[in-house]
Write an enzyme that holds these catalytic residues in place. Structure first.
Site, short mmCIF file in Angstrom:
data_model
loop_
_atom_site.label_atom_id
_atom_site.label_comp_id
_atom_site.label_asym_id
_atom_site.label_seq_id
_atom_site.Cartn_x
_atom_site.Cartn_y
_atom_site.Cartn_z
N ASP A 168 -7.91 -0.30 6.96
CA ASP A 168 -7.95 -1.49 7.82
C ASP A 168 -6.57 -1.74 8.40
OD1 ASP A 168 -6.51 -4.11 6.44
OD2 ASP A 168 -7.04 -2.54 5.02
N LYS A 201 0.80 -1.23 0.00
CA LYS A 201 0.00 0.00 0.00
C LYS A 201 0.83 1.28 0.00
CE LYS A 201 -4.54 -1.02 0.33
NZ LYS A 201 -5.61 -0.35 -0.40
#
Length: 408
Positions: free
Chosen positions: A128, A81
């Site tokens: 998350d 990410k």
């Protein structure tokens, strides 16, 4: 549309296999990708992540090649990410400095005089875990602040990993999409900058930058496959949450290969299959999944498709699959327990689901129809991307050691 043992699939009858017939992917073309990769190469931590060849598994499953791009090695952060988040942060700062990103290295952005010109900036996001950790890491590296909101049920370990990067982080009592809305509201009220990989009307520029940032990993992978003398993959399986990662990779493949791109399957958890639901509605519009989404694939527990990614996934994906958590667990166990001389890959729940579903399709029983529709055979060369390692080690051990979520 079909349903086999809780695995639902839809073949894209309207897939665009003629160049320029679908939405433009020019924003993911080679010129853009080269600029993104040059920015990432300016990081002291930059190294290409491994492309693991699982030749013994390929033999067992009856295909020519299976590759797994292992993103657990990315910048020491155990997930991919950071590629999107760091590039979006870099693009934002470049705009603020009235410069092109190609004129700025990551090291330049860390310089004292640049920080003084920029002033104090707070980057805000919902996550998350992996995206938020990447934003927190980038903000800390650049001497800036980060505020991170996490959805209900998020891992305490992932929360602490974000805090360890210097961010202010909390777990809310909201689902992911409502946590995104909270982040947007917080940014508006506190003069912060929202760095979110989900896009909606009126908020599409930064999510587009994030998608561009993700292209580093697929550009690396294609180069690594070519270096093996294997040409390009024939099939790619991509996991999707809001769809930004899957849209980025698929958009790159369309921009680079056009009609000759690999056959691509989008995979989601049953509890949060917003791309699958949008395709099923068959009206060309994105549709959300609401409420609590209790899947072990926390990185994919997203209910509302990114508007930018949706257009790519709608036009260019060949198949969409919605599957139970047991398929993610199956992929984790296969990767963690390799055959013969195949390398071991430590993959988390969201990272392993692609191999879980691919392995089941290739084993034959009950899944021949899916394999036939995907044109998978002995000559197939399959690329999978393990987007995270064991970002929640306790959950990883429960699944791999203790057999949680057994295969059916």
């Amino acid at each position: 549309m079909g349903d086999v043992h809780g695995i639902q699939y839809i073949v894209n009858e309207n897939v665009k296999r003629v160049r320029n017939m679908g939405v433009s992917t020019d924003f993911l073309d080679k010129n853009v990708v080269d600029k993104v990769r040059n920015f990432h190469k300016s990081f002291p931590e930059y190294e290409m992540t491994p492309l693991q060849s699982l030749s013994e598994l390929a033999k067992r499953l009856g295909v020519r090649d299976i590759w797994v791009k292992d993103e657990s090695y990315r910048f020491g952060l155990n997930a991919f990410k950071v590629l999107g988040g760091s590039y979006a942060v870099g693009r934002y700062l470049a705009e603020k400095l009235n410069m092109d990103i190609s004129e700025l290295s990551f090291e330049t952005l860390k310089a004292k005089e640049i920080r003084e010109r920029l002033g104090e900036i707070t980057f805000v996001t919902a996550t998350d875990g992996n995206h938020g950790k990447g934003i927190a890491w980038a903000a800390r590296q650049l001497g800036q602040k980060a505020v991170v909101f996490m959805p209900k049920g998020s891992s305490i370990i992932r929360l602490n990993n974000i805090k360890n990067e210097g961010a202010e982080a909390t777990i809310t009592d909201l689902n992911y999409d409502d946590a995104v809305r909270l982040s947007s509201k917080y940014a508006d009220e506190h003069n912060g900058i929202l760095i979110q990989d989900s896009a909606w009307k009126g908020y599409e520029e930064i999510p587009t930058w994030i998608m561009q940032g993700y292209t580093t990993l697929i550009d690396e992978a294609i180069g690594q496959i070519k270096a093996e003398g294997k040409g390009k993959p024939t099939h790619v399986f991509l996991q999707a949450g809001v769809g930004s990662f899957a849209g980025s990779v698929l958009g790159y493949l369309e921009a680079i290969f056009g009609p000759d791109r690999p056959i691509t399957t989008i995979v989601e958890p049953n509890e949060a299959a917003c791309i699958f639901k949008s395709v099923k509605e068959n009206d060309g519009k994105p549709h959300g999944v609401t409420g609590y989404m209790p899947t072990i694939m926390a990185g994919l527990a997203c209910g509302e498709p990114s508007t930018v990614a949706w257009e790519i996934l709608k036009d260019y994906a060949d198949m969409y699959i919605s599957c139970p958590d047991s398929l993610a667990a199956r992929g984790m166990r296969i990767l963690g327990n390799p055959l013969g001389d195949d390398p071991k890959v430590i993959s988390g729940e969201s990272g392993a689901v692609g191999l879980g579903i691919a392995s089941l399709i290739l084993q034959g029983d009950h899944f021949e129809e899916i394999a036939e529709k995907l044109n998978i055979n002995k000559d197939s060369k399959i690329l999978l991307i393990s987007t995270e390692g064991d970002t929640d080690p306790e959950s990883y051990r429960e699944i791999v050691w203790d057999g949680m979520y057994p295969s059916f």
